[in-house]
Write a protein that holds these residues in place. Structure first.
Motif, short mmCIF file in Angstrom:
data_model
loop_
_atom_site.label_atom_id
_atom_site.label_comp_id
_atom_site.label_asym_id
_atom_site.label_seq_id
_atom_site.Cartn_x
_atom_site.Cartn_y
_atom_site.Cartn_z
N GLY A 13 1.00 -1.12 -0.02
CA GLY A 13 0.17 0.07 -0.02
C GLY A 13 0.92 1.23 0.07
O GLY A 13 0.41 2.48 -0.53
N VAL B 173 -1.05 3.52 -3.11
CA VAL B 173 -1.61 4.67 -2.84
C VAL B 173 -0.97 5.65 -3.33
O VAL B 173 -1.67 6.67 -4.25
CB VAL B 173 -1.98 4.58 -1.18
N HIS C 156 -9.14 8.82 -1.33
CA HIS C 156 -10.12 7.88 -0.66
C HIS C 156 -10.17 6.67 -1.47
O HIS C 156 -10.45 5.79 -0.81
CB HIS C 156 -11.30 8.39 -0.36
N ILE D 204 -7.29 4.62 -1.51
CA ILE D 204 -6.96 3.71 -0.45
C ILE D 204 -7.89 2.34 -0.10
O ILE D 204 -7.37 1.56 0.19
CB ILE D 204 -7.47 4.45 1.01
N SER E 83 -6.41 0.09 -2.60
CA SER E 83 -5.22 -0.63 -2.25
C SER E 83 -5.88 -1.66 -1.04
O SER E 83 -4.95 -2.65 -0.94
CB SER E 83 -4.27 0.28 -1.65
N THR F 201 -11.58 7.31 7.60
CA THR F 201 -11.30 7.85 6.40
C THR F 201 -12.51 8.03 5.37
O THR F 201 -12.72 9.04 4.61
CB THR F 201 -10.19 7.06 5.64
N LEU G 142 -5.10 13.62 5.39
CA LEU G 142 -4.40 12.01 5.27
C LEU G 142 -3.25 12.18 4.79
O LEU G 142 -2.57 11.13 5.07
CB LEU G 142 -5.78 11.60 4.11
N PHE H 288 -0.10 10.07 6.43
CA PHE H 288 0.70 9.04 5.81
C PHE H 288 2.15 9.33 6.08
O PHE H 288 2.97 8.29 6.27
CB PHE H 288 0.10 9.36 3.95
N SER I 287 -3.66 1.12 8.81
CA SER I 287 -4.09 0.28 7.55
C SER I 287 -5.63 0.71 7.12
O SER I 287 -5.53 1.14 5.69
CB SER I 287 -4.18 -1.29 7.95
N LEU J 263 -5.30 4.56 5.79
CA LEU J 263 -4.30 4.81 4.55
C LEU J 263 -4.08 3.94 3.67
O LEU J 263 -3.46 4.07 2.41
CB LEU J 263 -2.73 5.33 5.33
N GLY J 264 -4.97 2.73 3.51
CA GLY J 264 -4.83 1.79 2.75
C GLY J 264 -3.72 0.90 2.67
O GLY J 264 -3.23 0.52 1.61
#
Lengths: 287, 130
Positions: A28, A32, A44, A47, A50, A94, A107, A111, A179, A182-183
């Motif tokens: 990810g 991302v 979004h 994410i 991902s 998110t 976001l 990250f 997780s 943030l994907g």
């Protein structure tokens, strides 16, 4: 044109899959930023896509590690409670809370912070020259969390003791939130937690993390999917591509050195941090 | 019990789960799930795009409105099925593990694994509610 874009996404996903399976991560950290910066996708949606792909990465990697006896199942299940809860919470944040221009900027910056903190954890592990030997932990004794690294070739099997379980659980919760938020798979916290805190050998920690991130990502992905936030034309090629990438990555895992794997991890995360900070500051996508 | 103390491979007091055997079984399950989902996803997207190349890349999936994809609906249904199989794979892994610990009489780990299942179920409900 759409077909070309899908091919580009597929290529990105293959690269992410290779890195993800080598490092016990979900890829990810590559997917991302790649989807946002190279393909102009809303963060979004990137994410959500991902997280879907991370499930594929996890299953593909873990199925191979299972045959080699590298999965520490008891510890994995134990920590999964925390990561799954975290994944659910992060996804809600998110999908529902961090929306709109301000939420999106937040976001990106989160990250970057998460990535830098993970680099710090891995650097701390590197300076110690590898796995720590934690103090005796009655929680680990009670739940039978100690393990044995299987032998390979002339190297015999090696038992190890697990410690600092409470800290490991706390960090696993943070990994889960990261997780869903943030994907990412959260392996960037789980692997250093297992090696630098809990005393698990790196290859077993990496393999076990690969297994755990599947459930962690599923907890978040189920929120996005039922919320109607998954772009299927992105998520599907990302999932297929990362799976193809793990096929290559797990074959390299057997011959790659632990130290080299951690150095690669640091380089990948540093690149991701730079790009996401630039994006958060308003640098437009390349596409 | 080894000289280093109890290990994950040592059985619990009583029969205990054969962790190695469970691990191999889970590996087979994970592989079957991810390969079948990948096939469905690849076919689904190829069919979707082939039927309607003008689709926007960022259109999202509403599971309750698959028919709104027009001519590409058959492809998106196949894609949605692929997502369902993929998401069911880790869930199935948890369920199989739960059964293994239950058969072995390890009630403490039955509780742990059941808690994970509850969280996954809660994720579905939260997504529907949000």
């Amino acid at each position: 044109m759409l077909a070309l874009v899908l091919l580009g996404i597929l290529f990105l996903a293959v690269a992410a899959g290779v890195l993800g399976s080598l490092l016990g991560l979900g890829g990810g950290m590559v997917i991302v930023p790649g989807l946002v910066l190279l393909f102009g996708l809303d963060v979004h949606l990137a994410i959500a896509a991902s997280l879907i792909s991370i499930i594929a990465t996890s299953a593909g990697s873990a199925s191979r590690y299972a045959r080699r006896g590298l999965l520490h199942l008891r510890l994995g299940f134990f920590l999964e409670v925390a990561t799954a809860v975290g994944g659910l919470l992060g996804a809600v944040l998110t999908a529902v809370v961090l929306v709109g221009p301000v939420g999106t900027t937040v976001l990106f910056l989160i990250f970057a912070v998460v990535a830098v903190s993970a680099m710090g954890l891995v650097l701390r592990d590197l300076r110690r020259g590898g796995v720590v030997e934690p103090a005796p932990d009655p929680v680990a004794d009670r739940w039978r969390l100690h393990g044995e690294m299987p032998g390979e070739g002339s190297v015999p099997a090696r038992p190890f003791r697990v410690g600092r379980v409470r800290e490991g659980l706390a960090l696993s919760l943070v990994a889960g939130v990261a997780s869903g938020l943030l994907g990412i798979g959260g392996g960037l916290y789980k692997v250093p937690a297992m090696t630098g805190l809990m005393g698990v050998p790196f290859k077993m920690a990496s393999a076990t993390s690969s297994l755990m991130i599947g459930v962690t990502a599923a907890a978040g992905a189920l929120v996005y999917l039922t919320h109607g936030s998954v772009p299927p034309l992105v998520a599907a090629p990302v999932a297929v591509g990362t799976l193809a990438g793990t096929t290559v990555g797990t074959r390299l895992h057997a011959v790659a050195s632990s130290r080299l794997l951690r150095m690669v991890f640091l380089a990948v995360v540093l690149v991701a941090v730079v790009f996401m900070v630039l994006r958060g500051l308003g640098v437009t996508s390349v596409a | 019990m080894s000289a280093a103390g109890p290990s994950a491979q040592d059985p619990a007091p009583g029969p205990g789960v054969d962790v190695s055997r469970l691990s191999v079984r889970l590996g087979v399950l994970l592989r079957a799930g991810v390969v079948s989902s990948a096939v469905l996803l690849a076919l689904g997207v190829a069919l979707t795009v082939g039927l309607d190349p003008s689709l926007p890349i960022d259109r999202t999936l509403d599971l309750g409105a698959l028919g709104t994809w027009g001519v590409s609906t058959p492809g998106i249904v196949l894609t949605a099925l692929g997502f369902a199989v993929l998401l069911a794979t880790p869930v199935a892994r948890v369920v199989v593990s739960l059964a293994a610990f239950a058969r072995a009489g390890e009630r403490d780990f039955v509780g742990i694994v059941a808690a994970v299942l509850v969280v996954l179920f809660a994720s579905v409900l939260v997504g529907l509610w949000a």
